[in-house]
Design an enzyme around this catalytic site. Structure first.
Site, short mmCIF file in Angstrom:
data_model
loop_
_atom_site.label_atom_id
_atom_site.label_comp_id
_atom_site.label_asym_id
_atom_site.label_seq_id
_atom_site.Cartn_x
_atom_site.Cartn_y
_atom_site.Cartn_z
CG ASP A 190 34.25 39.27 39.14
OD1 ASP A 190 34.41 39.38 37.90
OD2 ASP A 190 35.03 39.80 39.95
C1 BGC Z 1 37.17 41.10 37.73
C2 BGC Z 1 36.06 42.11 37.53
C3 BGC Z 1 35.86 42.39 36.07
C4 BGC Z 1 35.60 41.09 35.36
C5 BGC Z 1 35.32 41.24 33.89
C6 BGC Z 1 37.03 39.90 36.85
O1 BGC Z 1 38.17 39.12 36.88
O2 BGC Z 1 37.19 40.72 39.09
O3 BGC Z 1 36.35 43.29 38.24
O4 BGC Z 1 34.82 43.31 35.88
O5 BGC Z 1 36.72 40.25 35.52
O6 BGC Z 1 36.43 41.56 33.18
#
Ligand code: BGC
Length: 759
Positions: free
Chosen positions: A284
């Site tokens: 993530d």
């Molecule tokens: C989130 C994810 C997301 C990623 C990319 C993160 O802050 O937890 O769910 O896919 O950002 O945008």
């Protein structure tokens, strides 16, 4: 594949994308050849995922993207769209980097792309599997037409804590329902061939247990027994992988003392070795860097840790890019580790067909034709209407299409809030508000008046935090009583009042946890004043999570929970309020009476001191002094304009052997005055086990359409697979003995029957 078998089995996952051995050989040869030509810098570059900077999904802006592409320092870009822009970036990679390796382009396509569908929690409330798959299909068509080939979806984190804002992004509290939905989403995104120009690579997230963080606070730690993990929290991830999902995103949270992104047990022992996953593992957003704050070491140390744990691609933080070479030189990682990660990245690109044609997703004609096309919008309207859950109706709904309706409240005139949280590609500025949608849907049949009525929250700073990313709601700084008085004037000539209240879209979603789940006080005062007019009031409730609605349930005659329904929500709300569509949504998560009951979920354990059936309080039993154990609205609950009567359960036998199946039937009758759909839910309880078992577990359901007056026999089949669970040794077994089966229209109001499993 029988999904229930899939969810529960402990065999290795049969990845549909690996079935063709010949294709695999070809791919392996190609990648071996490429790997042999790559420098260590180029290898590490493939593991670097940066942001294109369009959608705000975090706080990092990647720098010198162009230079890094040319130097072979970037494997993927996310949050960049449009075929022209993506073609330009791809050309840099293909024509100007030494080996010309194409880039993979990701995006958070969570519940629709330009055409936004209901938030995932709302989609789950449809319990409509073909519909859910179709929303993912349309999302893939639109996103790929805009140059994207990888989506960070489905989000399959079970959550039993509505304080957590991201409950809105998942399918709710239930293992089985979430697993079924996970499968549909993956099939919708990836289709039968991920190399087609209209299919997306799916990414199952957030692995794992992100929804079980302490106290509902985002990014918080999880500490969980293994048998709870295996029985309740892990099956949805596994179901998505069994459906063929080709990538996995690690979660931010700590799991039993080791954050997921550095957790070798999770990412290698379980995911790779036990489940046999052969796809790409991405972190993530800055999850590698965050291991520093978790307390695992400096950037070099944590980057090495997460590579060794099983991470392949580093999202945004550039820990891999900036430290892995040094770690290799210092023998803190091996080239074998790096090659493994590079291989998974290259395989994903290969499967997408990017080596064959890096511009496969850069067709400007497709973008013009396929994004937001009419059929997609029509489908979005239907999906929205089907996601709404009728929580209460004292014979007020459906409304008649005559007279005047006053639509009052802070959610009445905000198009930007309609698509809901995590709709990063939707056109918020041009989405219809509730009032605009109602006016279009109803034409001149009805006069609609409207007023703000109250601020979203009394606290200005809270409202600002809750309306970020352009999801503004106008604010009126005058005395709240004055605003209410004006709203009452607007309502004076109305025959009925629609109170458009609840949360703004950014009151749920990432980093939007709440400790108070009431409708904000400013809005409650407005609601009270509207009710005091004596006119019929319908509460149209906007929310990204279960709220505590005890007061509203007691005082408001009709409550329609509309979540955040997406691009076409305004019209869809009109469709349901005025009876063109009969609501059929059912709650995918329990609505508690108050926050103190959380976590409250239907599939809890019995305890050694359960309350006697029907009792509210008994001394020395498991309960509270001040509130009953009951939810306000149970899991699976939702009303219709019609009524459905359930007959008694009919079993074709009283006992089954392991290799036999049990036929379970029930007669369902539409006893009301409207045609409508009902979600018939089947639950099972294992009465005696080697470990304690939940009081009920959803094991199947059918969404059934019945004309008014029509009856139908609904049949289910139960097999040994449905009775299996992971025991203390994590063996997946069914134990002989007594079981109960329950069938009903929600998890509380059910018919029941007994049967046995014998050896
Ligand atoms: C989130 C994810 C997301 C990623 C990319 C993160 O802050 O937890 O769910 O896919 O950002 O945008």
């Amino acid at each position: 594949m029988n999904i229930r078998k899939g969810i529960l089995s402990c065999s290795l996952i049969a990845f549909s994308f690996l079935v063709n051995a010949q294709d695999n050989n070809k791919m392996n040869q190609f990648i071996d050849g490429l790997l042999s030509k790559m420098t260590i810098e180029e290898k590490i570059g493939q593991l670097n995922l940066v942001t294109g900077g369009e959608a705000t999904t975090g706080s990092v802006v990647s720098t010198d993207v162009e230079g890094k592409i040319k130097a072979g320092n970037i494997g993927g870009i996310f949050s960049m769209s449009s075929p022209a822009k993506i073609r330009k970036a791809q050309e840099l990679a293909v024509k100007e980097s030494r080996l010309g390796i194409p880039i993979i382009f990701g995006m958070d396509v969570i519940h629709g792309y330009k055409t936004a569908f209901p938030i995932p929690l709302g989609l789950a409330a449809t319990w409509d599997m073909p519909l859910i798959r179709q929303t993912a299909r349309i999302s893939a068509v639109e996103a790929t037409a805009d140059g994207i080939n990888w989506t960070f979806s489905p989000m399959v984190d079970i959550s039993r804590d509505p304080r957590w804002g991201r409950i809105s992004e998942g399918s709710g509290e239930d293992t089985y329902l979430t697993s079924r939905i996970a499968k549909e989403m993956v099939l919708g995104y990836q289709g039968d061939d991920v190399s087609k120009n209209n299919t997306l690579l799916a990414c199952v997230k957030h692995f794992a247990l992100y929804g079980a963080g302490e106290a509902g606070r985002d990014y918080h730690s999880t500490d969980m027994s293994l048998h709870r993990m295996y029985n309740e929290y892990l099956p949805p991830y596994k179901a998505a992988l069994e459906a063929g999902a080709m990538s996995v995103m690690t979660s931010f949270n700590d799991i039993n003392g080791l954050p997921a992104t550095a957790n070798r047990w999770l990412l290698t022992d379980l995911l790779r070795n036990e489940w046999g996953f052969k796809g790409l593992v991405v972190t993530d957003y800055t999850a590698v860097n965050e291991l520093i704050d978790h307390g695992l070491g400096d950037l070099q140390q944590v980057s090495a840790l997460s590579l060794q744990a099983g991470v392949d691609m580093d999202m945004v933080g550039e820990g891999f890019l900036t430290t892995l070479k040094k770690s290799l030189e210092e023998k803190r990682v091996t080239e074998v580790d790096i090659n493994r990660a590079v291989r998974y990245v290259l395989e994903a690109k290969y499967r997408l067909g990017l080596f064959e044609d890096p511009y496969r997703y850069c067709d400007e004609q497709r973008a013009k034709k396929e994004i937001s096309k009419k059929e997609h919008l029509v489908f979005a309207r239907e999906a929205a209407a089907k996601s709404f859950v009728l929580l209460k109706n004292d014979q007020i709904l459906p409304l008649k299409k005559t007279g005047t309706v006053a639509v009052i409240g802070p959610l009445a005139n905000t198009g930007a809030n309609m698509p809901g949280t995590w709709s990063v590609s939707a056109d918020h500025a041009n989405t219809q508000s509730l009032v605009e949608g109602m006016r279009e849907a109803l034409g001149s049949k009805i006069k609609i008046t409207t007023h703000l009525g109250s601020n979203l929250t009394d606290d200005k700073a809270l409202q600002e935090r809750a309306t970020m990313f352009g999801r503004t709601i106008p604010r009126d700084e005058r005395d709240p009583e004055l605003i209410i008085a004006e709203a009452l004037k607007t309502a004076e000539s109305a025959d009925v009042i629609v109170a458009a209240l609840g949360e703004s879209s950014e009151m749920s979603g990432e980093s939007s946890s709440r400790t108070d789940l009431n409708i904000p006080a400013s809005q409650r005062r407005l609601l009270e004043a509207l009710l005091n007019t004596g006119k019929p009031v319908v509460l149209v409730l906007f929310t990204g999570r279960p709220l505590t609605l005890t007061w509203e349930h007691e005082h408001v005659p009709a409550i329609l929970n509309v979540w955040f329904g997406g691009t076409e929500a305004g019209k869809a709300i009109a469709d349901v309020l005025f009876g063109d569509i009969n609501p059929s949504g059912k709650l995918p998560a329990t609505f508690p009476q108050n926050v103190g009951q959380i976590p409250l979920y239907y599939s809890h354990k019995n305890t050694g001191r359960p309350l006697a059936e029907g009792a509210w309080f008994q001394k020395f039993r498991s309960n509270y002094l001040d509130v009953s154990n009951e939810p306000l609205y149970p899991f699976g609950y939702g009303l219709s304009y019609s009524t459905f009567e359930y007959g008694d359960i009919i079993l074709d036998k009283k006992a089954i052997k392991r290799n036999e199946t049990l036929k379970v039937s029930i007669d369902l009758k539409n006893t009301g005055n409207y045609d409508g759909e009902e979600v018939v839910q089947l639950y099972i309880r294992d009465m005696v086990g080697s470990i304690t078992r939940p009081v009920k577990e959803l094991k199947n359901f059918q969404k059934v359409f019945l004309k008014k007056g029509e009856s139908k026999r609904i049949d289910f089949t139960i097999s040994e697979e449905d009775l299996k669970f992971y025991d203390l040794q994590l063996k997946h077994i069914a134990e002989p003995g007594a079981f109960k089966v329950f069938i009903g229209g929600n998890s509380r109001d059910v018919k029941e029957a007994d049967f046995e499993l014998t050896d």
